[in-house]
Scaffold this motif. Structure first.
Motif, PDB file in Angstrom:
ATOM      1  N   ASP A  25     -22.402   2.542 -39.674  1.00 18.70           N
ATOM      2  CA  ASP A  25     -21.315   1.391 -39.506  1.00 18.70           C
ATOM      3  C   ASP A  25     -21.026   1.097 -38.033  1.00 18.70           C
ATOM      4  O   ASP A  25     -20.481   0.212 -37.643  1.00 18.70           O
ATOM      5  N   ARG A  63     -21.958  -7.077 -42.681  1.00 16.13           N
ATOM      6  CA  ARG A  63     -22.774  -5.909 -42.832  1.00 16.13           C
ATOM      7  C   ARG A  63     -22.681  -5.566 -44.270  1.00 16.13           C
ATOM      8  O   ARG A  63     -21.486  -5.293 -44.898  1.00 16.13           O
ATOM      9  N   VAL A 114     -23.883  -2.905 -46.988  1.00 13.81           N
ATOM     10  CA  VAL A 114     -24.562  -1.580 -47.229  1.00 13.81           C
ATOM     11  C   VAL A 114     -24.857  -1.196 -48.818  1.00 13.81           C
ATOM     12  O   VAL A 114     -23.842  -1.141 -49.596  1.00 13.81           O
TER      13      VAL A 114
END
Length: 191
Positions: free
Chosen positions: A93, A139, A141
Protein backbone atom coordinates in the motif's frame (compact mmCIF):
# COMPACT_ATOMS: atom_id res chain seq x y z
CA UNK A 1 7.04 -13.83 -24.69
CA UNK A 2 10.52 -12.84 -23.48
CA UNK A 3 10.76 -12.32 -19.73
CA UNK A 4 13.74 -10.53 -18.20
CA UNK A 5 14.55 -10.85 -14.50
CA UNK A 6 16.61 -8.03 -13.02
CA UNK A 7 18.52 -8.47 -9.80
CA UNK A 8 20.99 -6.36 -7.85
CA UNK A 9 22.75 -9.00 -5.75
CA UNK A 10 24.79 -12.00 -6.88
CA UNK A 11 22.67 -14.65 -5.20
CA UNK A 12 20.50 -17.59 -6.25
CA UNK A 13 17.02 -16.53 -5.15
CA UNK A 14 14.34 -19.21 -5.25
CA UNK A 15 11.55 -17.01 -6.61
CA UNK A 16 13.15 -16.12 -9.97
CA UNK A 17 14.06 -19.78 -10.50
CA UNK A 18 10.52 -21.03 -9.88
CA UNK A 19 9.02 -18.18 -11.93
CA UNK A 20 11.40 -19.02 -14.78
CA UNK A 21 10.33 -22.67 -14.61
CA UNK A 22 6.67 -21.62 -14.74
CA UNK A 23 7.33 -19.32 -17.71
CA UNK A 24 9.29 -21.96 -19.60
CA UNK A 25 6.51 -24.51 -18.99
CA UNK A 26 4.23 -22.06 -20.86
CA UNK A 27 6.69 -21.73 -23.76
CA UNK A 28 8.29 -18.40 -22.80
CA UNK A 29 11.96 -17.38 -22.88
CA UNK A 30 13.59 -16.20 -19.65
CA UNK A 31 16.77 -14.22 -19.07
CA UNK A 32 18.44 -13.14 -15.83
CA UNK A 33 20.58 -10.02 -15.55
CA UNK A 34 22.41 -9.46 -12.29
CA UNK A 35 23.63 -5.88 -12.46
CA UNK A 36 24.19 -3.62 -9.47
CA UNK A 37 23.96 -0.34 -11.40
CA UNK A 38 20.27 0.46 -12.06
CA UNK A 39 20.95 2.34 -15.31
CA UNK A 40 22.96 -0.54 -16.71
CA UNK A 41 20.37 -3.09 -15.56
CA UNK A 42 17.61 -1.10 -17.25
CA UNK A 43 19.63 -0.90 -20.46
CA UNK A 44 20.12 -4.69 -20.47
CA UNK A 45 16.35 -5.15 -20.16
CA UNK A 46 15.61 -2.63 -22.90
CA UNK A 47 18.23 -4.13 -25.23
CA UNK A 48 16.80 -7.61 -24.66
CA UNK A 49 13.47 -6.35 -26.06
CA UNK A 50 11.66 -7.87 -23.11
CA UNK A 51 7.91 -8.34 -23.01
CA UNK A 52 7.91 -8.37 -19.19
CA UNK A 53 10.41 -7.22 -16.56
CA UNK A 54 10.41 -9.04 -13.22
CA UNK A 55 11.92 -7.95 -9.91
CA UNK A 56 11.49 -10.88 -7.52
CA UNK A 57 12.50 -11.45 -3.88
CA UNK A 58 12.54 -7.71 -3.21
CA UNK A 59 13.51 -6.77 0.32
CA UNK A 60 13.67 -3.38 2.00
CA UNK A 61 17.36 -3.19 1.12
CA UNK A 62 16.82 -3.15 -2.63
CA UNK A 63 13.51 -1.38 -3.25
CA UNK A 64 15.34 1.80 -4.30
CA UNK A 65 17.15 -0.27 -6.94
CA UNK A 66 13.77 -1.38 -8.30
CA UNK A 67 12.50 2.21 -8.42
CA UNK A 68 15.65 3.42 -10.21
CA UNK A 69 15.59 0.61 -12.79
CA UNK A 70 11.86 0.98 -13.44
CA UNK A 71 12.24 4.74 -13.93
CA UNK A 72 14.99 4.23 -16.53
CA UNK A 73 13.00 1.53 -18.32
CA UNK A 74 9.82 3.60 -18.50
CA UNK A 75 11.78 6.58 -19.89
CA UNK A 76 12.70 4.44 -22.89
CA UNK A 77 9.69 2.16 -23.43
CA UNK A 78 6.50 0.83 -21.90
CA UNK A 79 7.47 -2.73 -20.99
CA UNK A 80 5.22 -4.09 -18.21
CA UNK A 81 7.04 -4.36 -14.87
CA UNK A 82 6.14 -6.53 -11.88
CA UNK A 83 7.83 -6.51 -8.48
CA UNK A 84 7.28 -8.95 -5.64
CA UNK A 85 8.86 -10.25 -2.47
CA UNK A 86 8.71 -9.71 1.28
CA UNK A 87 8.97 -5.90 1.13
CA UNK A 88 6.28 -5.70 -1.54
CA UNK A 89 3.96 -8.04 0.40
CA UNK A 90 4.33 -6.09 3.62
CA UNK A 91 4.21 -2.57 2.18
CA UNK A 92 2.22 -2.89 -1.06
CA UNK A 93 0.00 0.00 0.00
CA UNK A 94 3.05 2.28 0.29
CA UNK A 95 5.01 1.20 -2.80
CA UNK A 96 5.07 3.78 -5.59
CA UNK A 97 3.43 2.40 -8.70
CA UNK A 98 4.40 5.33 -10.89
CA UNK A 99 6.72 3.16 -13.00
CA UNK A 100 5.76 -0.30 -11.70
CA UNK A 101 2.70 -1.82 -13.36
CA UNK A 102 2.04 -4.74 -11.03
CA UNK A 103 2.93 -5.81 -7.50
CA UNK A 104 2.86 -9.46 -6.49
CA UNK A 105 1.85 -10.05 -2.87
CA UNK A 106 2.03 -13.28 -0.89
CA UNK A 107 3.41 -16.38 -2.56
CA UNK A 108 4.07 -15.54 -6.18
CA UNK A 109 3.72 -18.74 -8.18
CA UNK A 110 -0.03 -18.57 -8.82
CA UNK A 111 0.14 -14.80 -9.32
CA UNK A 112 3.01 -15.00 -11.82
CA UNK A 113 1.44 -17.84 -13.80
CA UNK A 114 -1.88 -16.00 -14.04
CA UNK A 115 -0.14 -12.72 -14.97
CA UNK A 116 1.49 -14.47 -17.93
CA UNK A 117 -1.94 -15.69 -19.02
CA UNK A 118 -3.33 -12.15 -18.61
CA UNK A 119 -0.55 -10.63 -20.71
CA UNK A 120 -1.38 -13.15 -23.43
CA UNK A 121 -5.03 -11.99 -23.23
CA UNK A 122 -6.23 -15.35 -21.89
CA UNK A 123 -7.71 -14.08 -18.61
CA UNK A 124 -8.83 -10.80 -17.05
CA UNK A 125 -6.66 -9.12 -14.43
CA UNK A 126 -9.47 -9.28 -11.87
CA UNK A 127 -9.02 -13.07 -11.70
CA UNK A 128 -5.31 -12.94 -10.80
CA UNK A 129 -4.73 -13.78 -7.13
CA UNK A 130 -2.22 -11.72 -5.16
CA UNK A 131 -1.79 -8.91 -7.67
CA UNK A 132 -1.90 -5.19 -7.09
CA UNK A 133 -2.54 -2.87 -10.04
CA UNK A 134 -3.89 0.59 -10.77
CA UNK A 135 -7.12 1.18 -12.66
CA UNK A 136 -8.61 4.64 -13.12
CA UNK A 137 -6.07 6.08 -10.66
CA UNK A 138 -7.21 3.64 -7.97
CA UNK A 139 -5.01 0.92 -6.50
CA UNK A 140 -6.73 -2.47 -6.72
CA UNK A 141 -5.54 -5.30 -4.44
CA UNK A 142 -6.53 -8.87 -5.29
CA UNK A 143 -6.38 -11.23 -2.32
CA UNK A 144 -3.41 -13.66 -2.41
CA UNK A 145 -3.95 -17.36 -2.93
CA UNK A 146 -1.45 -19.81 -1.54
CA UNK A 147 0.02 -22.96 -3.05
CA UNK A 148 -1.46 -25.90 -1.16
CA UNK A 149 0.78 -28.65 -2.53
CA UNK A 150 4.31 -27.53 -3.43
CA UNK A 151 4.88 -30.89 -5.15
CA UNK A 152 2.66 -29.56 -7.96
CA UNK A 153 5.14 -26.77 -8.74
CA UNK A 154 7.75 -27.29 -11.46
CA UNK A 155 11.35 -27.92 -10.50
CA UNK A 156 13.25 -24.64 -10.15
CA UNK A 157 15.17 -23.45 -13.21
CA UNK A 158 18.75 -23.19 -11.95
CA UNK A 159 19.98 -22.57 -15.49
CA UNK A 160 18.63 -19.03 -15.09
CA UNK A 161 21.63 -18.31 -12.86
CA UNK A 162 24.22 -20.67 -14.32
CA UNK A 163 25.37 -18.20 -16.97
CA UNK A 164 27.17 -16.51 -14.06
CA UNK A 165 30.41 -18.30 -13.29
CA UNK A 166 30.36 -17.35 -9.60
CA UNK A 167 26.97 -18.97 -9.15
CA UNK A 168 27.71 -21.93 -11.40
CA UNK A 169 30.78 -22.94 -9.37
CA UNK A 170 29.00 -22.53 -6.01
CA UNK A 171 29.16 -25.80 -4.10
CA UNK A 172 26.13 -25.25 -1.88
CA UNK A 173 22.57 -25.08 -3.24
CA UNK A 174 19.38 -24.12 -1.41
CA UNK A 175 16.26 -26.23 -1.66
CA UNK A 176 12.87 -25.61 -0.07
CA UNK A 177 10.92 -28.61 1.13
CA UNK A 178 8.15 -26.76 2.90
CA UNK A 179 6.38 -23.45 3.25
CA UNK A 180 4.95 -21.22 5.90
CA UNK A 181 5.75 -20.89 9.58
CA UNK A 182 4.64 -22.47 12.82
CA UNK A 183 4.17 -19.10 14.46
CA UNK A 184 1.55 -16.49 13.70
CA UNK A 185 3.28 -13.20 14.45
CA UNK A 186 1.01 -10.23 13.82
CA UNK A 187 3.73 -8.26 12.01
CA UNK A 188 4.74 -10.96 9.50
CA UNK A 189 3.59 -11.54 5.90
CA UNK A 190 4.20 -15.32 6.06
CA UNK A 191 0.95 -17.27 6.56
Amino acid sequence: MKIVFLQQLVYEWQAPMIFSAIAKSKGHITIMHIVSNPRHAAQYAINAEADLIVFASITSGNIEYVYACAKEIKKACNIPIIAGGPHISLYHDQISMKEIDYLGIGEGELTFSALLDHLEKKIEIESIPGIVYVRNSQRIVNKPQYVINIDELPVVDRDLYYKYFLLRKEKVRMFYSGRGCLYHCSYCCVP
